[in-house]
Design a protein around this motif. Structure first.
Motif, mmCIF file in Angstrom:
data_model
loop_
_atom_site.group_PDB
_atom_site.id
_atom_site.type_symbol
_atom_site.label_atom_id
_atom_site.label_comp_id
_atom_site.label_asym_id
_atom_site.label_seq_id
_atom_site.Cartn_x
_atom_site.Cartn_y
_atom_site.Cartn_z
ATOM 1 N N GLU A 1 0.859 -1.185 0.031
ATOM 2 C CA GLU A 1 -0.005 0.082 -0.125
ATOM 3 C C GLU A 1 0.928 1.283 -0.020
ATOM 4 N N ALA A 2 1.760 1.112 0.904
ATOM 5 C CA ALA A 2 2.790 2.487 0.796
ATOM 6 C C ALA A 2 3.675 2.620 -0.219
ATOM 7 N N ASN A 3 3.929 1.584 -0.978
ATOM 8 C CA ASN A 3 4.642 1.601 -2.243
ATOM 9 C C ASN A 3 3.866 2.016 -3.192
ATOM 10 N N LEU A 4 2.817 1.743 -3.258
ATOM 11 C CA LEU A 4 1.607 1.913 -4.375
ATOM 12 C C LEU A 4 1.304 3.775 -4.276
ATOM 13 N N ASN A 5 1.116 4.281 -3.047
ATOM 14 C CA ASN A 5 0.995 5.433 -2.911
ATOM 15 C C ASN A 5 2.367 6.289 -3.110
ATOM 16 N N GLU A 6 3.401 5.704 -2.834
ATOM 17 C CA GLU A 6 4.682 6.386 -3.284
ATOM 18 C C GLU A 6 4.815 6.727 -4.835
ATOM 19 N N ALA A 7 4.714 5.510 -5.522
ATOM 20 C CA ALA A 7 4.798 5.374 -6.921
ATOM 21 C C ALA A 7 3.917 6.411 -7.585
ATOM 22 N N THR A 8 2.577 6.602 -7.148
ATOM 23 C CA THR A 8 1.675 7.469 -7.600
ATOM 24 C C THR A 8 2.020 8.833 -7.327
ATOM 25 N N ARG A 9 2.641 9.196 -6.158
ATOM 26 C CA ARG A 9 2.951 10.464 -5.846
ATOM 27 C C ARG A 9 4.103 11.039 -6.592
ATOM 28 N N ARG A 10 5.135 10.201 -6.854
ATOM 29 C CA ARG A 10 6.276 10.080 -7.775
ATOM 30 C C ARG A 10 5.835 10.663 -9.009
ATOM 31 N N ALA A 11 4.860 9.808 -9.531
ATOM 32 C CA ALA A 11 4.551 9.742 -10.941
ATOM 33 C C ALA A 11 4.067 11.147 -11.394
ATOM 34 N N TYR A 12 3.013 11.770 -10.576
ATOM 35 C CA TYR A 12 2.223 12.970 -10.392
ATOM 36 C C TYR A 12 3.236 14.264 -10.539
ATOM 37 N N ALA A 13 4.246 13.983 -9.426
ATOM 38 C CA ALA A 13 5.329 15.026 -9.165
ATOM 39 C C ALA A 13 6.220 15.247 -10.358
ATOM 40 N N GLN A 14 6.735 14.206 -11.176
ATOM 41 C CA GLN A 14 7.492 14.210 -12.375
ATOM 42 C C GLN A 14 6.741 15.188 -13.306
ATOM 43 N N LEU A 15 5.404 15.068 -13.222
ATOM 44 C CA LEU A 15 4.870 15.752 -14.374
ATOM 45 C C LEU A 15 4.315 17.185 -13.805
ATOM 46 N N GLY A 16 4.997 17.650 -12.732
ATOM 47 C CA GLY A 16 4.397 18.771 -12.290
ATOM 48 C C GLY A 16 2.908 18.932 -11.809
ATOM 49 N N ARG A 17 2.352 17.720 -11.344
ATOM 50 C CA ARG A 17 1.123 17.805 -10.968
ATOM 51 C C ARG A 17 0.883 17.177 -9.747
ATOM 52 N N PRO A 18 1.804 17.644 -8.269
ATOM 53 C CA PRO A 18 1.629 16.901 -7.494
ATOM 54 C C PRO A 18 0.144 16.648 -6.756
ATOM 55 N N GLN A 19 -0.830 17.616 -7.256
ATOM 56 C CA GLN A 19 -1.905 17.520 -6.436
ATOM 57 C C GLN A 19 -2.766 16.265 -7.285
ATOM 58 N N GLY A 20 -2.285 16.025 -8.551
ATOM 59 C CA GLY A 20 -2.783 14.745 -9.101
ATOM 60 C C GLY A 20 -3.012 13.477 -8.261
ATOM 61 N N ALA A 21 -1.924 13.174 -7.281
ATOM 62 C CA ALA A 21 -2.059 11.993 -6.492
ATOM 63 C C ALA A 21 -2.762 12.209 -5.526
ATOM 64 N N ALA A 22 -3.235 13.240 -4.981
ATOM 65 C CA ALA A 22 -4.200 13.401 -3.874
ATOM 66 C C ALA A 22 -5.551 12.641 -4.193
ATOM 67 N N HIS A 23 -6.231 12.113 -3.162
ATOM 68 C CA HIS A 23 -7.437 11.443 -2.944
ATOM 69 C C HIS A 23 -8.074 11.706 -2.072
ATOM 70 N N GLY A 24 -9.507 11.700 -2.273
ATOM 71 C CA GLY A 24 -10.487 11.900 -1.319
ATOM 72 C C GLY A 24 -11.132 13.118 -1.643
#
Length: 238
Positions: free
Chosen positions: A215-238
């Motif tokens: 679970e932690a690894n998937l959240n980190e992968a998602t965070r990094r993917a959006y951060a690379q694209l300059g869209r860190p808010q894209g990884a947010a959920h809820g």
């Protein structure tokens, strides 16, 4: 009126048409986004460990068929028996991915939703050299990894490869998993995180620990993917 609409959506020709259009849309998105990879040699690192179990989050799944870049990468994906699953299955098969139908949830509806048969088919696919891809979270519990994928890794002896794929341009729906509709003409990122390996003799405590790690690894992968694209808010959920 609702009943008529439901019957139309269930008709095979509508499902085939939607699946075809979805596949071609995703192909356009893949071809018109410039993807980066983290780590850069992710395929060289992963290939020696195949066949593997590829894990991703619900709602972030549309681009996942494109992790298969070679004909030698044989893959099957778990897709639910729900009506919406028909569209996804048709799209996946058009994109060259085999399908396994059933539920990854090991809860009370496991038997009713075809979970037992799907689990056996996933184990068999891995034994035959296919990679198997599935969401780590189960329906209505977004971004909470379930034990089903941990059980699959324990039974098959194959590693779990957590990853995320994102695009800089997207539309986010307001449903339970906040589904992301990827859009063309932007940038994309694929991020892979260290594999999770489940020992064949893993007890309940070990499995829970590895579930939390996944679970932690998937959240980190998602965070990094959006951060690379300059869209860190894209990884947010809820």
């Amino acid at each position: 009126m609702k009943r008529l609409l439901r019957n139309v959506l269930r008709s095979s020709w509508v499902q085939r048409a939607v699946g075809f259009l979805a596949a071609e849309w995703l192909r356009l998105v893949w071809l018109t986004n410039r993807f980066s990879f983290e780590p850069r040699d992710v395929y060289e690192l992963v290939e020696p460990q195949q066949p593997a179990i590829f894990a991703f989050w619900h709602g972030q799944h549309f681009m996942t068929p494109f992790i298969k870049t070679k004909q030698s990468h044989r893959a099957k994906v778990l897709i639910s028996l729900h009506r919406d699953g028909e569209f996804n299955a048709i799209a996946a098969e058009r994109l060259g991915i085999g399908t396994i139908r059933g539920s990854g949830d090991h809860g009370s509806a496991f038997h009713r939703k075809g979970g037992v048969g799907a689990f056996r088919e996933m184990v068999r696919a891995l034994e035959e050299g296919y990679n198997v891809a599935l969401t780590a979270d189960v329906p209505k519990r977004s971004r909470v990894a379930g034990l089903g994928i941990i059980m699959l890794a324990r039974e098959s002896g194959r590693p779990i490869m957590p990853f995320a794929m994102a695009t800089s341009r997207f539309i986010r729906l307001k449903n339970w998993d906040r589904t992301t509709i990827n859009l063309p003409f932007g940038k994309g990122a694929l991020v892979g995180i260290e594999a999770v390996v489940v020992p064949p003799d893993a007890d309940a405590e070990t499995m829970e620990k590895l579930r939390a790690e996944l679970e932690a690894n998937l959240n980190e992968a998602t965070r990094r993917a959006y951060a690379q694209l300059g869209r860190p808010q894209g990884a947010a959920h809820g």
